[in-house]
Each structure stands twice: as C-alpha cells, then as structure tokens.
Design a protein around this motif. Structure first.
Motif, mmCIF file in Angstrom:
data_model
loop_
_atom_site.group_PDB
_atom_site.id
_atom_site.type_symbol
_atom_site.label_atom_id
_atom_site.label_comp_id
_atom_site.label_asym_id
_atom_site.label_seq_id
_atom_site.Cartn_x
_atom_site.Cartn_y
_atom_site.Cartn_z
ATOM 1 N N THR A 226 0.845 -1.195 0.000
ATOM 2 C CA THR A 226 0.000 0.000 0.000
ATOM 3 C C THR A 226 0.883 1.248 0.000
ATOM 4 O O THR A 226 2.097 1.141 -0.162
ATOM 5 C CB THR A 226 -1.040 -0.029 1.148
ATOM 6 N N VAL A 227 0.265 2.408 0.139
ATOM 7 C CA VAL A 227 0.996 3.678 -0.058
ATOM 8 C C VAL A 227 2.187 3.834 0.893
ATOM 9 O O VAL A 227 2.146 3.410 2.038
ATOM 10 C CB VAL A 227 0.094 4.914 0.124
ATOM 11 N N PHE A 228 3.212 4.480 0.400
ATOM 12 C CA PHE A 228 4.424 4.733 1.177
ATOM 13 C C PHE A 228 4.177 5.874 2.162
ATOM 14 O O PHE A 228 4.571 5.811 3.329
ATOM 15 C CB PHE A 228 5.543 5.101 0.192
ATOM 16 N N GLY A 229 3.512 6.921 1.682
ATOM 17 C CA GLY A 229 3.260 8.089 2.544
ATOM 18 C C GLY A 229 4.488 8.972 2.651
ATOM 19 O O GLY A 229 5.570 8.592 2.235
ATOM 20 N N PRO A 230 4.316 10.152 3.225
ATOM 21 C CA PRO A 230 5.414 11.128 3.261
ATOM 22 C C PRO A 230 6.243 11.106 4.541
ATOM 23 O O PRO A 230 7.114 11.945 4.706
ATOM 24 C CB PRO A 230 4.668 12.464 3.150
ATOM 25 N N PHE A 231 6.012 10.153 5.455
ATOM 26 C CA PHE A 231 6.641 10.266 6.772
ATOM 27 C C PHE A 231 7.750 9.257 7.033
ATOM 28 O O PHE A 231 8.221 9.132 8.164
ATOM 29 C CB PHE A 231 5.575 10.150 7.878
ATOM 30 N N TYR A 232 8.192 8.543 5.997
ATOM 31 C CA TYR A 232 9.333 7.633 6.162
ATOM 32 C C TYR A 232 10.614 8.461 6.292
ATOM 33 O O TYR A 232 10.774 9.475 5.606
ATOM 34 C CB TYR A 232 9.438 6.697 4.958
ATOM 35 N N PHE B 258 0.422 12.235 15.571
ATOM 36 C CA PHE B 258 1.551 12.862 14.878
ATOM 37 C C PHE B 258 2.721 11.893 14.714
ATOM 38 O O PHE B 258 3.004 11.106 15.624
ATOM 39 C CB PHE B 258 2.063 14.085 15.653
ATOM 40 N N TYR B 259 3.399 12.004 13.577
ATOM 41 C CA TYR B 259 4.695 11.337 13.408
ATOM 42 C C TYR B 259 5.749 12.226 14.065
ATOM 43 O O TYR B 259 5.568 13.459 14.163
ATOM 44 C CB TYR B 259 5.004 11.171 11.914
ATOM 45 N N ASP B 260 6.868 11.603 14.471
ATOM 46 C CA ASP B 260 7.924 12.391 15.133
ATOM 47 C C ASP B 260 8.370 13.582 14.279
ATOM 48 O O ASP B 260 8.612 14.674 14.811
ATOM 49 C CB ASP B 260 9.121 11.499 15.528
ATOM 50 N N TRP C 189 -9.014 11.952 7.459
ATOM 51 C CA TRP C 189 -8.558 10.893 8.363
ATOM 52 C C TRP C 189 -8.026 9.654 7.653
ATOM 53 O O TRP C 189 -8.573 9.209 6.643
ATOM 54 C CB TRP C 189 -9.680 10.485 9.310
ATOM 55 N N ARG C 190 -6.976 9.083 8.244
ATOM 56 C CA ARG C 190 -6.478 7.764 7.865
ATOM 57 C C ARG C 190 -6.785 6.801 9.012
ATOM 58 O O ARG C 190 -6.580 7.128 10.188
ATOM 59 C CB ARG C 190 -4.951 7.788 7.690
ATOM 60 N N PRO C 191 -7.256 5.588 8.685
ATOM 61 C CA PRO C 191 -7.487 4.606 9.745
ATOM 62 C C PRO C 191 -6.153 4.218 10.402
ATOM 63 O O PRO C 191 -5.104 4.274 9.755
ATOM 64 C CB PRO C 191 -8.099 3.420 9.003
ATOM 65 N N ALA C 192 -6.217 3.817 11.670
ATOM 66 C CA ALA C 192 -5.005 3.459 12.417
ATOM 67 C C ALA C 192 -4.208 2.386 11.686
ATOM 68 O O ALA C 192 -4.782 1.397 11.213
ATOM 69 C CB ALA C 192 -5.408 2.936 13.796
ATOM 70 N N HIS C 193 -2.893 2.586 11.612
ATOM 71 C CA HIS C 193 -2.038 1.631 10.900
ATOM 72 C C HIS C 193 -0.600 1.748 11.358
ATOM 73 O O HIS C 193 -0.180 2.789 11.866
ATOM 74 C CB HIS C 193 -2.106 1.864 9.380
ATOM 75 N N LEU C 194 0.133 0.679 11.106
ATOM 76 C CA LEU C 194 1.571 0.630 11.374
ATOM 77 C C LEU C 194 2.252 0.369 10.031
ATOM 78 O O LEU C 194 1.872 -0.574 9.320
ATOM 79 C CB LEU C 194 1.819 -0.521 12.366
ATOM 80 N N ALA D 208 -5.999 6.285 14.637
ATOM 81 C CA ALA D 208 -6.364 7.033 13.428
ATOM 82 C C ALA D 208 -5.821 8.456 13.556
ATOM 83 O O ALA D 208 -5.717 8.982 14.667
ATOM 84 C CB ALA D 208 -7.878 7.060 13.270
ATOM 85 N N TYR D 209 -5.432 9.034 12.417
ATOM 86 C CA TYR D 209 -4.927 10.424 12.480
ATOM 87 C C TYR D 209 -5.294 11.148 11.190
ATOM 88 O O TYR D 209 -5.463 10.526 10.137
ATOM 89 C CB TYR D 209 -3.409 10.452 12.698
ATOM 90 N N PRO D 210 -5.409 12.481 11.264
ATOM 91 C CA PRO D 210 -5.693 13.244 10.045
ATOM 92 C C PRO D 210 -4.399 13.561 9.303
ATOM 93 O O PRO D 210 -3.390 13.883 9.932
ATOM 94 C CB PRO D 210 -6.327 14.540 10.580
ATOM 95 N N THR E 218 4.264 -1.592 2.982
ATOM 96 C CA THR E 218 2.859 -1.830 3.302
ATOM 97 C C THR E 218 2.506 -1.274 4.682
ATOM 98 O O THR E 218 3.328 -0.632 5.324
ATOM 99 C CB THR E 218 2.558 -3.349 3.170
ATOM 100 N N HIS E 219 1.256 -1.479 5.101
ATOM 101 C CA HIS E 219 0.833 -1.167 6.472
ATOM 102 C C HIS E 219 0.069 -2.386 7.008
ATOM 103 O O HIS E 219 -0.465 -3.171 6.237
ATOM 104 C CB HIS E 219 -0.231 -0.070 6.589
ATOM 105 N N VAL E 220 -0.061 -2.428 8.329
ATOM 106 C CA VAL E 220 -1.074 -3.281 8.957
ATOM 107 C C VAL E 220 -2.077 -2.332 9.612
ATOM 108 O O VAL E 220 -1.698 -1.450 10.385
ATOM 109 C CB VAL E 220 -0.459 -4.229 10.004
HETATM 110 C C1 BEZ Z 1 0.868 7.863 5.996
HETATM 111 O O1 BEZ Z 1 0.284 6.828 6.182
HETATM 112 O O2 BEZ Z 1 1.834 8.109 6.691
HETATM 113 C C2 BEZ Z 1 0.351 8.817 4.987
HETATM 114 C C3 BEZ Z 1 0.049 8.376 3.737
HETATM 115 C C4 BEZ Z 1 -0.434 9.273 2.812
HETATM 116 C C5 BEZ Z 1 -0.616 10.600 3.155
HETATM 117 C C6 BEZ Z 1 -0.317 11.031 4.441
HETATM 118 C C7 BEZ Z 1 0.158 10.131 5.362
#
Ligand code: BEZ
Ligand code: FE
Length: 281
Positions: A99-105, A156-158, A211-216, A190-192, A230-232
């Motif tokens: 699934t999506v990588f996202g911007p917080f890696y 929040f991410y760090d 909002w994104r559902p809670a995930h790791l 879950a977080y926005p 991916t996420h769980v």
């Molecule tokens: C995330 O899961 O970290 C994320 C993915 C897409 C947009 C914002 C956050």
C-alpha cells in the motif's frame, strides 16, 4: 505552423517531440499532452481557471521542504499514489499486498534488537508486535530487514514535532534465522493527514475528511525478494472504508488484541500478530 485551433494544436505539440527522444519519455509525454488537451476541451477550461490551477500547484510546491512533501500528499488524496501502487504491485496470490508509502518515512532510523522498543518515549498505549517473514511456498526468509514507523497517540509522526530531539515510533530491526520478528511499540491510532496547506484546502472544498485509519507502516527487504512497502491496519477502525488516501486492503486489516499487561511482552496491553509473505524476484 500557424493558425492552430482547438482541434489542431494537440498534434502540433506532439510533432515537436524529436524522434531521438528517450522512448519512454516520448510515450509518457505524448499521453500526457493528449490527456491534458482532452481534459481542457472537455471542461472548456477558462483562462482564469488555468491561472488558478497554476497558482494552486505553485502553493503546493511552496509548502514543500525537507520535512513536508505536499506533492506526495496531493498525489495521495487524488488516489494517484494508490493507483500507481496497484499498477506496480500485482503480486501472486498469497503474497502480502502493498500500500501507499506516505510522506513520513525517514532513512537511518534507530536500529533496535528484536524485542526492543520502537516507541522510544512516544505517547501511546504499549503494544507488542510479532510475526514471521516467509516466501510464498511457506519457506522461512531469514534475517530480513524490517523498518517500521507510525503516528503516536496524538496523531503525529515524530517528524511533525519540531521540538523532538530524537526519533520516536520508528525503528529498524533484523528478523531472526527463522524469519521471526518481535518488538514493542505503541498502539496506532487514526490520524488526520496534514490539512494546513493547499491539500487541506482541496479536501475542505470538496467536502472530504482528512482521516487515515489506524495503521503501522512496514518496509521489508530480503535478498531475492521484492521489497514490500505496506501497512497493517487496525480492525474496527472508523475510517477503514473512507481512508483519505484510499490505501486500505482487507488482507492488511488485523486484530490488535487487548490483553492483561504481559511482562514477557514488555508490559504491553495490546498484541498484534502479523505474518508477511514476500514475492520472489
Ligand atoms: C501515511 O500513512 O503516513 C500517509 C500516507 C499518505 C498521506 C499522508 C500520510
Ligand atoms: Fe501513516
């Protein structure tokens, strides 16, 4: 070429692409010009609207810095990131979906031993996570590199907390010789996604929640196998069917089980078990 009109200009632009152009660039650019021109004709784009779009994309760029990637966020909320994941990760049945990588890696996160604490002081309920990394025939994959990252209980991410001096709720570890991994962290909530920029304006203008559902998050690398990003997700989350970035796959939804504080599991009061199946290259 002169006197181009709405019917002839598209071909005129395409004719300017030099025959020696990199073949893939030619394919992508040709399609992009065709679609952009068709789009402008279909919506009868006005000059004011074109200028608004340019100003919007300029604002997206201006919101970016080394900690904030508004263009990734825009691609995410438009479903383009998840579409690209779907196009490029058609794995054989039985393999764990991406699934999506996202911007917080963040690269070079702290390395922990198996059983160590990924939270590193992040607020949240203690959680024990464990599982095994395997191949599609059930073969054990030893010593895979596992990277994890997640938001804390405040959502929040760090990297979104400029006052923090150390990495929190992110870590790297190596699975053991049987492919097993286990570590302590905090329960994902879950977080926005960030809404204080142009992407937030777009969500607001179109009546969408952030909002994104809670995930790791997991990124798993092992020689001879495709890297899995991916996420769980947490079963029961309110936003599983309306993820702001369209990233939920049913196979990635798991039970995060409440338990008595367990000393063997670092005093964790929630337990998550998830096995990953990697796709051989
Ligand atoms: C995330 O899961 O970290 C994320 C993915 C897409 C947009 C914002 C956050
Ligand atoms: Fe996330």
């Amino acid at each position: 070429m002169r006197n181009l009109n709405q019917h002839t200009i598209t071909q005129a632009v395409l004719d300017r692409i030099h025959p020696d152009t990199n073949p893939r660039l030619k394919v992508v650019l040709t399609s992009l010009v065709n679609h952009l021109h068709d789009f402008a004709r279909e919506v009868a784009l006005t000059e004011v609207e074109l200028m608004q779009a340019i100003q919007y994309l300029t604002a997206v760029g201006q919101k970016c810095d080394d900690k904030r990637q508004e263009f990734i966020l825009l691609s995410d909320v438009l479903g383009l990131s998840m579409l690209t994941v779907a196009l490029n990760n058609d794995k054989p049945a039985g393999c764990t979906e991406a699934t999506v990588f996202g911007p917080f890696y963040v690269e070079n996160e702290p390395e922990i031993a198996l059983g160590g604490d990924a939270a590193n002081g992040a607020p949240g309920e203690p959680c024990w996570v464990e599982g095994q990394i395997k191949g599609p025939s059930g073969e054990v994959i030893p010593h895979a590199q596992i990277e994890v990252w997640q938001a804390d209980a405040d959502g929040f991410y760090d990297v979104q907390k400029p006052e923090l001096q150390q990495a929190q709720a992110r870590a790297k570890m190596k699975a053991d010789a049987q492919g097993r991994y286990y570590f302590k962290t905090i329960v994902a909530e879950a977080y926005p996604i960030p809404t204080d920029g142009p992407v937030g304006d777009l969500l607001h203008a179109t009546g969408r929640h952030p909002w994104r559902p809670a995930h790791l998050h997991f990124m798993i690398k092992a020689p001879g196998y495709e890297t899995l990003i991916t996420h769980v997700f947490r079963d029961g989350d309110t936003y599983l069917d309306s993820d702001a970035v369209f990233g939920v796959r049913q196979s990635l939804v798991a039970a995060w089980v409440k338990q008595e504080a367990d000393a063997k599991e670092g005093g964790a009061t929630t337990h998550l078990h998830f096995d990953f199946v990697l796709n051989p290259i």
